[in-house]
Design an enzyme around this catalytic site. Structure first.
Site, PDB file in Angstrom:
ATOM      1  N   SER A 120       0.826  -1.203   0.000  1.00 25.13           N
ATOM      2  CA  SER A 120       0.000   0.000   0.000  1.00 25.13           C
ATOM      3  C   SER A 120       0.857   1.248   0.000  1.00 25.13           C
ATOM      4  O   SER A 120       0.369   2.327  -0.302  1.00 25.13           O
ATOM      5  CB  SER A 120      -0.853   0.051   1.271  1.00 25.13           C
ATOM      6  N   HIS A 141      -1.546  -2.699  -6.923  1.00 19.71           N
ATOM      7  CA  HIS A 141      -2.198  -2.539  -5.616  1.00 19.71           C
ATOM      8  C   HIS A 141      -3.706  -2.722  -5.720  1.00 19.71           C
ATOM      9  O   HIS A 141      -4.384  -1.938  -6.384  1.00 19.71           O
ATOM     10  CB  HIS A 141      -1.853  -1.156  -5.043  1.00 19.71           C
ATOM     11  N   GLU A 153      -4.278  -0.094  -8.601  1.00 20.78           N
ATOM     12  CA  GLU A 153      -3.280   0.939  -8.897  1.00 20.78           C
ATOM     13  C   GLU A 153      -2.035   0.264  -9.480  1.00 20.78           C
ATOM     14  O   GLU A 153      -1.528  -0.703  -8.900  1.00 20.78           O
ATOM     15  CB  GLU A 153      -2.892   1.692  -7.617  1.00 20.78           C
ATOM     16  N   ASN A 192      -4.469   5.616  -0.943  1.00 20.85           N
ATOM     17  CA  ASN A 192      -4.171   5.680   0.492  1.00 20.85           C
ATOM     18  C   ASN A 192      -3.636   7.033   0.924  1.00 20.85           C
ATOM     19  O   ASN A 192      -3.807   7.413   2.089  1.00 20.85           O
ATOM     20  CB  ASN A 192      -3.205   4.560   0.886  1.00 20.85           C
TER      21      ASN A 192
HETATM   22  N1  CAA Z   1     -17.673 -12.096  -5.395  1.00 19.84           N
HETATM   23  C1  CAA Z   1     -18.205 -11.277  -6.334  1.00 19.84           C
HETATM   24  N2  CAA Z   1     -19.036 -10.263  -6.075  1.00 19.84           N
HETATM   25  C2  CAA Z   1     -19.374 -10.061  -4.792  1.00 19.84           C
HETATM   26  C3  CAA Z   1     -18.861 -10.863  -3.764  1.00 19.84           C
HETATM   27  C4  CAA Z   1     -17.967 -11.912  -4.091  1.00 19.84           C
HETATM   28  N3  CAA Z   1     -17.435 -12.700  -3.180  1.00 19.84           N
HETATM   29  N4  CAA Z   1     -19.365 -10.407  -2.590  1.00 19.84           N
HETATM   30  C5  CAA Z   1     -20.134  -9.372  -2.895  1.00 19.84           C
HETATM   31  N5  CAA Z   1     -20.165  -9.159  -4.224  1.00 19.84           N
HETATM   32  C6  CAA Z   1     -20.871  -8.089  -4.946  1.00 19.84           C
HETATM   33  C7  CAA Z   1     -22.359  -8.099  -4.676  1.00 19.84           C
HETATM   34  O1  CAA Z   1     -23.023  -8.930  -5.584  1.00 19.84           O
HETATM   35  C8  CAA Z   1     -22.738  -6.644  -4.896  1.00 19.84           C
HETATM   36  O2  CAA Z   1     -22.774  -6.382  -6.279  1.00 19.84           O
HETATM   37  P1  CAA Z   1     -23.950  -5.454  -6.930  1.00 19.84           P
HETATM   38  O3  CAA Z   1     -23.730  -4.089  -6.334  1.00 19.84           O
HETATM   39  O4  CAA Z   1     -23.680  -5.531  -8.389  1.00 19.84           O
HETATM   40  O5  CAA Z   1     -25.219  -6.095  -6.470  1.00 19.84           O
HETATM   41  C9  CAA Z   1     -21.518  -5.906  -4.340  1.00 19.84           C
HETATM   42  O6  CAA Z   1     -20.424  -6.836  -4.439  1.00 19.84           O
HETATM   43  C10 CAA Z   1     -21.692  -5.489  -2.887  1.00 19.84           C
HETATM   44  O7  CAA Z   1     -21.877  -6.674  -2.121  1.00 19.84           O
HETATM   45  P2  CAA Z   1     -22.776  -6.791  -0.802  1.00 19.84           P
HETATM   46  O8  CAA Z   1     -24.159  -6.354  -1.104  1.00 19.84           O
HETATM   47  O9  CAA Z   1     -22.608  -8.121  -0.210  1.00 19.84           O
HETATM   48  O10 CAA Z   1     -22.031  -5.880   0.175  1.00 19.84           O
HETATM   49  P3  CAA Z   1     -22.412  -4.494   0.804  1.00 19.84           P
HETATM   50  O11 CAA Z   1     -23.363  -3.720  -0.017  1.00 19.84           O
HETATM   51  O12 CAA Z   1     -22.693  -4.791   2.226  1.00 19.84           O
HETATM   52  O13 CAA Z   1     -20.975  -3.766   0.668  1.00 19.84           O
HETATM   53  C11 CAA Z   1     -18.649  -3.528   0.741  1.00 19.84           C
HETATM   54  C12 CAA Z   1     -19.822  -4.339   1.230  1.00 19.84           C
HETATM   55  C13 CAA Z   1     -18.415  -3.778  -0.740  1.00 19.84           C
HETATM   56  C14 CAA Z   1     -17.426  -4.014   1.532  1.00 19.84           C
HETATM   57  C15 CAA Z   1     -18.954  -2.027   0.971  1.00 19.84           C
HETATM   58  O14 CAA Z   1     -19.296  -1.812   2.291  1.00 19.84           O
HETATM   59  C16 CAA Z   1     -17.802  -1.149   0.600  1.00 19.84           C
HETATM   60  O15 CAA Z   1     -17.585  -0.849  -0.554  1.00 19.84           O
HETATM   61  N6  CAA Z   1     -17.036  -0.700   1.615  1.00 19.84           N
HETATM   62  C17 CAA Z   1     -15.854   0.113   1.414  1.00 19.84           C
HETATM   63  C18 CAA Z   1     -14.704  -0.778   1.101  1.00 19.84           C
HETATM   64  C19 CAA Z   1     -13.461   0.017   0.822  1.00 19.84           C
HETATM   65  O16 CAA Z   1     -13.426   1.228   0.858  1.00 19.84           O
HETATM   66  N7  CAA Z   1     -12.393  -0.734   0.554  1.00 19.84           N
HETATM   67  C20 CAA Z   1     -11.103  -0.156   0.312  1.00 19.84           C
HETATM   68  C21 CAA Z   1     -10.289  -0.265   1.555  1.00 19.84           C
HETATM   69  S1  CAA Z   1      -8.713   0.484   1.339  1.00 19.84           S
HETATM   70  C22 CAA Z   1      -7.777  -0.745   0.770  1.00 19.84           C
HETATM   71  O17 CAA Z   1      -8.137  -1.861   0.626  1.00 19.84           O
HETATM   72  C23 CAA Z   1      -6.436  -0.350   0.367  1.00 19.84           C
HETATM   73  C24 CAA Z   1      -5.352  -0.446   1.317  1.00 19.84           C
HETATM   74  O18 CAA Z   1      -4.258  -0.567   0.849  1.00 19.84           O
HETATM   75  C25 CAA Z   1      -5.491  -0.309   2.768  1.00 19.84           C
END
Ligand code: CAA
Length: 285
Positions: A120, A141, A153, A192
């Site tokens: 990251s 990333h 990224e 990030n």
């Molecule tokens: N495989 C494929 N698709 C999946 C899946 C899987 N295992 N699980 C879920 N999905 C799909 C669902 O079908 C849904 O798709 P549609 O919108 O097309 O219907 C979508 O993903 C959302 O799924 P859920 O309804 O189960 O989940 P949710 O609505 O509760 O959202 C979340 C969960 C996606 C985690 C959401 O809360 C979110 O986007 N949170 C923010 C996450 C974020 O910001 N991540 C980045 C973190 S920073 C990082 O990672 C970088 C670093 O270096 C620290």
């Protein structure tokens, strides 16, 4: 060149997710972790994620079964010898990553094979210097949860060559179907560098008694249409990872807003690492 043989090093949450999306895209994946049984445990995590994908209608059961069968868990890096692309996703610790890059450079036989890092925030240039194939080392990333988040990224170092950039961009964009953004090799890259100071501000706000965790999160979900609030998101990312990224950002830019707040440090000391530990700012079953 079509990339069909992939290695993933580190079978934690990110490594598992990366292995899953590569296998879903049709690649053969070797997934390595030194900790005994960790790669095998990660296959259980991938199985559960594939099942979620099936339940939500994203892929057929047969596709999920085929994807799972494409992943081979291993406990040493020796199995990486014939890989065309290896993606490192071990803990966010420079010394550990440098060791992995040095070892991969020795083990991966084809000098044109690409060594990528899911770091990251650690400079890609430092990782490249641990190898003899500096022009074939690049940052790739992903975001958590990898099967759901659409972004990757691509981060070239000063020495990454154009063909490496083109090959990983095509792989992430066309084979994995991700949206690719390019960032210079600066701590935090694009996402990030913007996201982490926001998460740290929320932790400082909580630490100062400004508002409750629930109200801080509700503020951003209901008031700014974020999918989850900053403290829930920190629990998802992992408090240890958040602190490690903050330290890299602070080291690079010396801006006070990047310094990890004491509450974050104490929680990491206490093992309250977020969702993966069952407790962070919230508790999980
Ligand atoms: N495989 C494929 N698709 C999946 C899946 C899987 N295992 N699980 C879920 N999905 C799909 C669902 O079908 C849904 O798709 P549609 O919108 O097309 O219907 C979508 O993903 C959302 O799924 P859920 O309804 O189960 O989940 P949710 O609505 O509760 O959202 C979340 C969960 C996606 C985690 C959401 O809360 C979110 O986007 N949170 C923010 C996450 C974020 O910001 N991540 C980045 C973190 S920073 C990082 O990672 C970088 C670093 O270096 C620290």
């Amino acid at each position: 060149m079509r990339i069909e043989r992939i290695g993933v090093v580190g079978a934690g949450i990110m490594g598992s997710g990366i292995a899953e999306v590569c296998a879903r895209a049709g690649a053969q994946v070797v997934l390595a972790d030194q900790a005994p049984d960790l790669a095998t445990a990660s296959v259980e995590r991938i199985t559960a994620s594939l099942q979620r994908g099936v339940d939500r209608g994203k892929l057929a059961q047969a596709e999920a079964d085929v994807a799972l069968a494409r992943i081979t868990p291993v406990e040493t890096l020796a199995a990486m010898s014939d890989r065309q692309l290896v993606i490192e996703a071990v803990i966010e610790d420079p010394e550990t990553k440098l060791k992995v890059f040095g070892a991969l450079d020795e083990v991966v036989e084809d000098p044109a094979a690409i060594l990528a890092s899911n770091t990251s925030s650690i400079p890609i240039m430092q990782l490249a210097m641990a190898t003899q194939r500096r022009e074939r080392v690049v940052g790739l990333h992903f975001f958590n949860p990898v099967p759901v988040m659409r972004l990757v990224e691509v981060v070239p170092s000063l020495l990454t060559d154009d063909s490496t950039i083109a090959e990983v961009t095509a792989f992430a964009g066309e084979a994995l179907g991700k949206r690719v953004v390019r960032s210079k090799d600066r701590a935090g890259f694009v996402v990030n560098a913007l996201l982490v100071p926001y998460l740290l501000s929320a932790i400082r706000m909580l630490e100062a008694g400004f508002a409750t965790a629930e109200d801080i999160d509700a503020g951003m979900v209901e008031g700014a249409a974020h999918p989850m609030g900053p403290l829930t998101l920190t629990d998802l990312v992992g408090l240890d990872t958040t602190k490690a990224v903050a330290e890299s950002l602070y080291e690079e830019f010396k801006e006070p807003l990047f310094a990890p707040p004491p509450l974050l440090s104490r929680m990491v000391d206490a093992g309250l690492l977020g969702r993966k530990a069952g407790r962070g700012f919230y508790t999980y079953d």
